[in-house]
Design a protein around this motif. Sequence first.
Motif, PDB file in Angstrom:
ATOM      1  N   ARG A  56      50.154  30.375  44.685  1.00 30.74           N
ATOM      2  CA  ARG A  56      48.951  29.701  44.686  1.00 30.74           C
ATOM      3  C   ARG A  56      48.022  30.097  43.760  1.00 30.74           C
ATOM      4  NH1 ARG A  56      44.189  30.522  47.051  1.00 30.74           N
ATOM      5  NH2 ARG A  56      42.958  28.596  47.601  1.00 30.74           N
ATOM      6  N   SER A  57      47.914  31.637  43.649  1.00 32.61           N
ATOM      7  CA  SER A  57      46.728  31.978  42.304  1.00 32.61           C
ATOM      8  C   SER A  57      47.344  31.629  41.052  1.00 32.61           C
ATOM      9  CB  SER A  57      46.785  33.538  42.552  1.00 32.61           C
ATOM     10  OG  SER A  57      47.883  34.077  42.513  1.00 32.61           O
ATOM     11  N   HIS A  58      48.620  31.658  40.839  1.00 37.09           N
ATOM     12  CA  HIS A  58      49.329  31.451  39.600  1.00 37.09           C
ATOM     13  C   HIS A  58      49.123  29.856  39.411  1.00 37.09           C
ATOM     14  CE1 HIS A  58      53.011  31.145  36.642  1.00 37.09           C
ATOM     15  NE2 HIS A  58      52.171  31.252  35.972  1.00 37.09           N
ATOM     16  N   PHE A  59      49.185  28.866  40.206  1.00 33.62           N
ATOM     17  CA  PHE A  59      48.898  27.347  40.099  1.00 33.62           C
ATOM     18  C   PHE A  59      47.488  27.634  39.745  1.00 33.62           C
ATOM     19  CE2 PHE A  59      47.414  23.540  41.612  1.00 33.62           C
ATOM     20  CZ  PHE A  59      48.028  22.599  40.920  1.00 33.62           C
ATOM     21  N   PHE A  60      46.531  28.215  40.384  1.00 32.83           N
ATOM     22  CA  PHE A  60      45.165  27.963  39.859  1.00 32.83           C
ATOM     23  C   PHE A  60      44.790  28.512  38.701  1.00 32.83           C
ATOM     24  CE2 PHE A  60      44.805  26.695  44.615  1.00 32.83           C
ATOM     25  CZ  PHE A  60      43.991  25.485  44.466  1.00 32.83           C
ATOM     26  N   ALA A 110      41.014  38.238  29.855  1.00 34.81           N
ATOM     27  CA  ALA A 110      41.059  37.000  29.569  1.00 34.81           C
ATOM     28  C   ALA A 110      41.407  35.889  30.524  1.00 34.81           C
ATOM     29  CB  ALA A 110      41.995  36.704  28.182  1.00 34.81           C
ATOM     30  N   GLU A 111      42.213  36.269  31.517  1.00 35.21           N
ATOM     31  CA  GLU A 111      42.449  35.578  32.478  1.00 35.21           C
ATOM     32  C   GLU A 111      41.129  35.145  33.322  1.00 35.21           C
ATOM     33  OE1 GLU A 111      46.336  34.861  35.644  1.00 35.21           O
ATOM     34  OE2 GLU A 111      45.784  36.881  34.903  1.00 35.21           O
ATOM     35  N   LEU A 112      40.563  36.384  33.651  1.00 33.57           N
ATOM     36  CA  LEU A 112      39.525  36.306  34.345  1.00 33.57           C
ATOM     37  C   LEU A 112      38.318  35.546  33.559  1.00 33.57           C
ATOM     38  CD1 LEU A 112      37.666  37.308  36.914  1.00 33.57           C
ATOM     39  CD2 LEU A 112      36.840  39.038  35.421  1.00 33.57           C
ATOM     40  N   LEU A 113      37.991  35.714  32.522  1.00 35.10           N
ATOM     41  CA  LEU A 113      37.244  35.019  31.652  1.00 35.10           C
ATOM     42  C   LEU A 113      37.505  33.537  31.874  1.00 35.10           C
ATOM     43  CD1 LEU A 113      34.826  34.918  29.812  1.00 35.10           C
ATOM     44  CD2 LEU A 113      36.199  35.065  27.657  1.00 35.10           C
ATOM     45  N   THR A 114      38.641  33.062  31.758  1.00 39.57           N
ATOM     46  CA  THR A 114      39.086  31.662  31.542  1.00 39.57           C
ATOM     47  C   THR A 114      38.662  31.116  33.111  1.00 39.57           C
ATOM     48  OG1 THR A 114      41.017  31.957  30.060  1.00 39.57           O
ATOM     49  CG2 THR A 114      40.916  30.032  31.547  1.00 39.57           C
ATOM     50  N   LEU A 115      39.214  31.683  34.139  1.00 37.56           N
ATOM     51  CA  LEU A 115      38.654  31.287  35.416  1.00 37.56           C
ATOM     52  C   LEU A 115      37.303  30.987  35.893  1.00 37.56           C
ATOM     53  CD1 LEU A 115      41.337  33.203  37.582  1.00 37.56           C
ATOM     54  CD2 LEU A 115      41.315  30.902  37.563  1.00 37.56           C
ATOM     55  N   ARG A 116      36.603  32.294  35.336  1.00 44.93           N
ATOM     56  CA  ARG A 116      35.013  32.045  35.665  1.00 44.93           C
ATOM     57  C   ARG A 116      34.438  31.356  34.537  1.00 44.93           C
ATOM     58  NH1 ARG A 116      31.746  35.829  37.512  1.00 44.93           N
ATOM     59  NH2 ARG A 116      30.679  33.842  37.823  1.00 44.93           N
ATOM     60  N   LEU A 148      43.404  36.409  41.282  1.00 44.08           N
ATOM     61  CA  LEU A 148      44.009  37.407  40.458  1.00 44.08           C
ATOM     62  C   LEU A 148      44.628  38.564  41.261  1.00 44.08           C
ATOM     63  CD1 LEU A 148      41.378  37.241  37.643  1.00 44.08           C
ATOM     64  CD2 LEU A 148      43.748  36.175  37.611  1.00 44.08           C
ATOM     65  N   GLY A 149      44.353  38.662  42.639  1.00 46.49           N
ATOM     66  CA  GLY A 149      44.917  39.728  43.207  1.00 46.49           C
ATOM     67  C   GLY A 149      44.214  41.029  42.880  1.00 46.49           C
ATOM     68  N   ALA A 167      35.265  44.641  42.754  1.00 48.07           N
ATOM     69  CA  ALA A 167      34.821  45.740  41.941  1.00 48.07           C
ATOM     70  C   ALA A 167      35.494  45.640  40.559  1.00 48.07           C
ATOM     71  CB  ALA A 167      34.789  47.159  42.484  1.00 48.07           C
ATOM     72  N   THR A 168      36.871  45.530  40.613  1.00 49.65           N
ATOM     73  CA  THR A 168      37.637  45.568  39.406  1.00 49.65           C
ATOM     74  C   THR A 168      37.145  44.189  38.587  1.00 49.65           C
ATOM     75  OG1 THR A 168      39.392  46.732  40.345  1.00 49.65           O
ATOM     76  CG2 THR A 168      39.829  45.228  38.604  1.00 49.65           C
ATOM     77  N   ALA A 169      37.022  43.012  39.384  1.00 47.34           N
ATOM     78  CA  ALA A 169      36.665  41.803  38.773  1.00 47.34           C
ATOM     79  C   ALA A 169      35.391  41.924  38.113  1.00 47.34           C
ATOM     80  CB  ALA A 169      36.532  40.608  39.968  1.00 47.34           C
ATOM     81  N   LYS A 170      34.328  42.494  38.693  1.00 51.10           N
ATOM     82  CA  LYS A 170      33.057  42.653  37.970  1.00 51.10           C
ATOM     83  C   LYS A 170      33.055  43.488  36.867  1.00 51.10           C
ATOM     84  CE  LYS A 170      30.391  42.078  42.296  1.00 51.10           C
ATOM     85  NZ  LYS A 170      29.734  42.686  43.411  1.00 51.10           N
ATOM     86  N   ARG A 171      34.025  44.610  36.759  1.00 51.45           N
ATOM     87  CA  ARG A 171      34.194  45.356  35.641  1.00 51.45           C
ATOM     88  C   ARG A 171      34.757  44.706  34.672  1.00 51.45           C
ATOM     89  NH1 ARG A 171      35.539  49.232  39.307  1.00 51.45           N
ATOM     90  NH2 ARG A 171      38.015  48.830  39.047  1.00 51.45           N
TER      91      ARG A 171
END
Length: 185
Positions: free
Chosen positions: A73-77, A141-147, A161-162, A166-170
């Motif tokens: 599911r996460s890969h699809f989104f 880059a994957e986080l940036l694309t999603l956000r 992203l699993g 805290a990791t996402a914020k960093r």
Amino acid sequence: MTTDITTILSRIDSGDPRAAEELLPLVYDELRKLAAIRISREKPGQTLEATALVHEAYLRLVDQESDQQWDSRSHFFAAAAEAMRRILIDRARSKQSLKHGGDHQRMDFEIHCPASKETPERLLAIDEALSKLQQEHPQVAELLTLRYFAGVPMKDAAELLGISPATAKRRWAFARAYLYGELTD
């Protein structure tokens, strides 16, 4: 529901033509919410609607000629966010063409987030910076694309992203600093 989505995605990968029809009702509301958030932040007078963005992204995702396979599911989104990014970049390029007044210079000194508030010129510069970031730091880059391109909230992006919030914020702080550095050079 996650199991249903994953099962349907594997059926799509196997070439089952009915699976794509079953997937849309399961993911449509979530994709529509993401697109609505992005479109609500658009400058007034924009012609792209959330429904159109979702439908175009979905069609790109389930195109039977595509070799795309989704593991989860996460890969699809993540793929949906990337499809929305590509649609917005294509629109920006189109608006930048001479036919659409692309020879006029616009001045904008702020970095807007999400991307829908950016001018076409700035959006193309951001896309170029994102391409560099994908080479150097693909997870960021994957986080940036999603956000940035799909408007996914931080908590949801971390879950997709699993990774921990805290990791996402960093990673988000790094991505914003990277973008700023690339755009101010």
